[in-house]
Write a protein that holds these residues in place. Sequence first.
Motif, mmCIF file in Angstrom:
data_model
loop_
_atom_site.group_PDB
_atom_site.id
_atom_site.type_symbol
_atom_site.label_atom_id
_atom_site.label_comp_id
_atom_site.label_asym_id
_atom_site.label_seq_id
_atom_site.Cartn_x
_atom_site.Cartn_y
_atom_site.Cartn_z
ATOM 1 N N ASN A 1 5.985 3.690 3.415
ATOM 2 C CA ASN A 1 4.846 3.277 2.580
ATOM 3 C C ASN A 1 3.830 4.384 2.330
ATOM 4 O O ASN A 1 2.620 4.172 2.407
ATOM 5 N N ILE A 2 4.328 5.584 2.012
ATOM 6 C CA ILE A 2 3.434 6.703 1.723
ATOM 7 C C ILE A 2 3.066 6.719 0.236
ATOM 8 O O ILE A 2 1.901 6.681 -0.125
ATOM 9 N N GLY A 3 4.073 6.781 -0.626
ATOM 10 C CA GLY A 3 3.854 6.776 -2.077
ATOM 11 C C GLY A 3 4.638 7.857 -2.774
ATOM 12 O O GLY A 3 5.764 7.638 -3.204
ATOM 13 N N THR B 1 -1.225 8.190 5.118
ATOM 14 C CA THR B 1 -0.299 7.406 4.280
ATOM 15 C C THR B 1 -0.941 6.914 2.992
ATOM 16 O O THR B 1 -0.483 5.933 2.413
ATOM 17 N N THR B 2 -2.002 7.575 2.537
ATOM 18 C CA THR B 2 -2.634 7.161 1.279
ATOM 19 C C THR B 2 -1.720 7.498 0.099
ATOM 20 O O THR B 2 -1.327 6.621 -0.675
ATOM 21 N N GLY B 3 -1.435 8.785 -0.067
ATOM 22 C CA GLY B 3 -0.514 9.160 -1.132
ATOM 23 C C GLY B 3 -1.169 9.657 -2.406
ATOM 24 O O GLY B 3 -0.474 9.892 -3.393
ATOM 25 N N THR C 1 -5.767 3.084 2.220
ATOM 26 C CA THR C 1 -4.713 4.123 2.363
ATOM 27 C C THR C 1 -3.511 3.763 1.496
ATOM 28 O O THR C 1 -2.372 3.785 1.946
ATOM 29 N N ALA C 2 -3.817 3.494 0.245
ATOM 30 C CA ALA C 2 -2.820 2.894 -0.643
ATOM 31 C C ALA C 2 -2.325 3.873 -1.701
ATOM 32 O O ALA C 2 -1.128 4.008 -1.922
ATOM 33 N N THR D 1 0.833 -1.221 0.000
ATOM 34 C CA THR D 1 0.000 0.000 0.000
ATOM 35 C C THR D 1 0.862 1.263 0.000
ATOM 36 O O THR D 1 0.465 2.285 0.564
ATOM 37 N N THR D 2 2.038 1.181 -0.636
ATOM 38 C CA THR D 2 2.884 2.366 -0.736
ATOM 39 C C THR D 2 2.321 3.315 -1.796
ATOM 40 O O THR D 2 1.933 4.439 -1.499
#
Lengths: 504, 504
Positions: free
Chosen positions: B454-456, B330-332, B233-234, B118-119
Amino acid sequence: MVSAPRIRVDVDASLDLTGTVLTYLAVPLCFPLAVAVYYGDPIGPFAAAIAATLLVGGGMDLLGDEETNLGPREAFLAVALIWFLVAAVGAIPFVVAGNGTTASPINALFESMSGLTTTGGTVFQDFSVHSRSILMWRQLIQWLGGLGILILATAVLSSVGVGGAQLMETETQTHDMNKLTPKISETARLIWGLYVGITGLAILVYFSLGLVGLAPNMDLYNAVAHGFTSVATAGFSPEPDSAGAFAPVVQWAMIPFMLVGSTNFVLLYLFINGQPMRLLRSEEFHFYLGSVAVFTAIVGSALAVDPTITFTAEATVRHALFNIASIITTTGYASTDYTLWSAAGQHMIFLGMFLGGMVGSTTCSIKSLRWLVALKSLRRSLYTSIHPEAVRPVRISDNPIGEETIRDIYAYLLLSLVIFFALTVFIVVDAQRISGFTVSEFDAMGAAASTFLNIGPAFGAAGPFGTYDIFPTSTKVVMILLMWIGRIEIIPVLVLFTKAFWTS
Amino acid sequence: MVSAPRIRVDVDASLDLTGTVLTYLAVPLCFPLAVAVYYGDPIGPFAAAIAATLLVGGGMDLLGDEETNLGPREAFLAVALIWFLVAAVGAIPFVVAGNGTTASPINALFESMSGLTTTGGTVFQDFSVHSRSILMWRQLIQWLGGLGILILATAVLSSVGVGGAQLMETETQTHDMNKLTPKISETARLIWGLYVGITGLAILVYFSLGLVGLAPNMDLYNAVAHGFTSVATAGFSPEPDSAGAFAPVVQWAMIPFMLVGSTNFVLLYLFINGQPMRLLRSEEFHFYLGSVAVFTAIVGSALAVDPTITFTAEATVRHALFNIASIITTTGYASTDYTLWSAAGQHMIFLGMFLGGMVGSTTCSIKSLRWLVALKSLRRSLYTSIHPEAVRPVRISDNPIGEETIRDIYAYLLLSLVIFFALTVFIVVDAQRISGFTVSEFDAMGAAASTFLNIGPAFGAAGPFGTYDIFPTSTKVVMILLMWIGRIEIIPVLVLFTKAFWTS
Ligand SMILES: [K+]
Ligand SMILES: [K+]
């Protein structure tokens, strides 16, 4: 009728101790005064500082009680006050002399705080405008700062039993030491005597190298100046090129004095008084020297493979070892401009800033013992994650470490990293206010670590042969505060901002 | 005769569980297969992945024992294996499809690992070369990753009683919850049902906005695609401009789903089942929403005073709130290119990466509870430094926190920051090997935090509308490993490298 909560800190006792220290500060101020007389420099700067410190110190002595009531709170308050006010008095000669960048009071306070906290970052632009006596005062205040930290570690904190002393106990068993001497103040005096002795030895060695013709520019003035700032792991130099101004042999001679300055002075004392194995078997000592060795090997390799660097083999080893030892001991001398190195070399310098030498020394930064305890505790956590029932104390040099100490060490490490981060962001954002001026993130990280952890030189324009004068005044003010907070290990300042400190 | 130390981990049990999960992975792979059939895309990529996962999974099932022996060690090993092997299988469709940057296996593994963890950082350069079914697989693997983390938090870890579960207990008293349901697996199923339900609601809301004409490009495909990656939250989007491709109303609609995805699912379940105050009185919930509010206010102010930014008032609030909520949860997703903001705005985005939402949710990063416990423990340390005799447990929402838990939280925070630092240095130094390519320190810090936590999206070329494809392959390999290590909270991978794990 509700009354205001009563202040529960014996502020008078703290003021009294602070006043006493300020009064005594007049004594070392006579040394640059004598230097001024010798070289025919104006004596006004030092006369003014002596007058100010006697006046303020004497006033506080009169106002304050006898220091009969020195509990943890009074000690914290006194430590915070002393470090700040001595730096303020130390700034007076720069302002009165009125030469160069330090004619401005904020710059003068930066230079003085950088001196007293043994940081060694300078706001000087042009060293040649400053008199020999002013340059010597800058060296002496660093030596006083180193002495102050030893006093803090061995006398003040151990008499109130908090923070640093707990850490000292961990590694050195000062109570063993106390068996040798009837009183804690006696122990402390032996430690300070050792500091004076090693300083004298450094001056002698440096001066001898000049006398026998191996280092032509190492005269008595420079020998004394660098003797003051080697063992104090402080890093100021009257030379704009720092240790790079001297022959390689001088740089080699400085390395052991920086390393000794970052070694636990209780263990050093025992080393030369019949118990050498206490030092040689200390796990913190191994960790500290091991870090210097590993970082030096990596930097040396990076220099060797770098096509833009054309050092001889000797120079490669010397510059790698000298600058890494300088950074890890938190001295901050430089033998060459490491801002010209590759990213790998510069980042090793940067990472080295977070290590520090041993507790109970003049070293700054986080200190090897904290990292060692954190690493060992982490290894235990991995073990207990698969053996939840296991009970295993963390041991350093065979002594079990209390769980509260481990927790406090973690808290200290975390707090240090968070403050470092916040300062980095502040430096970058504050710089952006100034039109046409930007600080790169890496330069900001370097300057933040180097000021807060009391190292000295950073990167970019604030590199070892550069100046912090490039930063906006607002940034310099925050750096002054963080050099102060960092040097007295955060807690004594932080507690002052809690309500419980004043009223509970 | 000395025999080799016996392996004390029931590897067969771990392999069996891993094999079972891989076998089940064939079921969700049928969804992009169906999408491929619907749009007339090649079905080979998914057929190959289904064949591979059944073959490998079935083989491991045959080799392994029944999973009767699942202690902490077997659970750690299985978790590490499952996250890595599912990502490897997830990469197969990209490689077989053979379009764009993900035709290369390392890039495909990066995209798949970024999905499963889910980064949401992408190595895509040109979105238009990828088929609709491949883009949907990318979305679905993120939803599976979110589900996997909820299973990890609520079932696997709590059944073996380590790490994350200890943290969950702290805030939610899963034992209270267990009174409602006879078995832990029953509790877990309710949680997963909630996850499925909220995902369905998100799809419904997004699709409705399209249906009623408020968001013309929000068709069923996009509604499903973003439903999969909001609550998880991906952060992946089939649109190269992420949430910025949609009308403001869609961005407003996404905010609550991101926020809910980062809320503790046990407390969410209790909230809609008669115990709303458990969530509303949770100190972690207050801390989490409070962080979003404070960061939004600062970013909004920075946007408002920035002369280069010409947003309306609504857009200022929306972009500040959307992007901060996206980063802290932490969705991104990104509603606008925040790499164009001032240093202040970008640094708030950067600092926000370290927070994370609540434990027991799909959120990544360090998580609010850990920061809250560290802050409260630090406040207590300040108190005990002046009242050494005081005994005060740290409490969260009135529940005392065990001292070992506090210590482990500190260790986790420190470990996270140290790994982040090491990754930053690696990114900068590794980049310098490539002639003519440099990564600035800030871009490296952003990319390190964004992948490991794992934010994105990160900064510079790897910003929200950019790509990680700019990095050298060696950097991408290290990022793949750290996305994996970060998502399963470090310890399960770290213990595999201790001797005690295998033999004691
Ligand atoms: K220094
Ligand atoms: K994400």
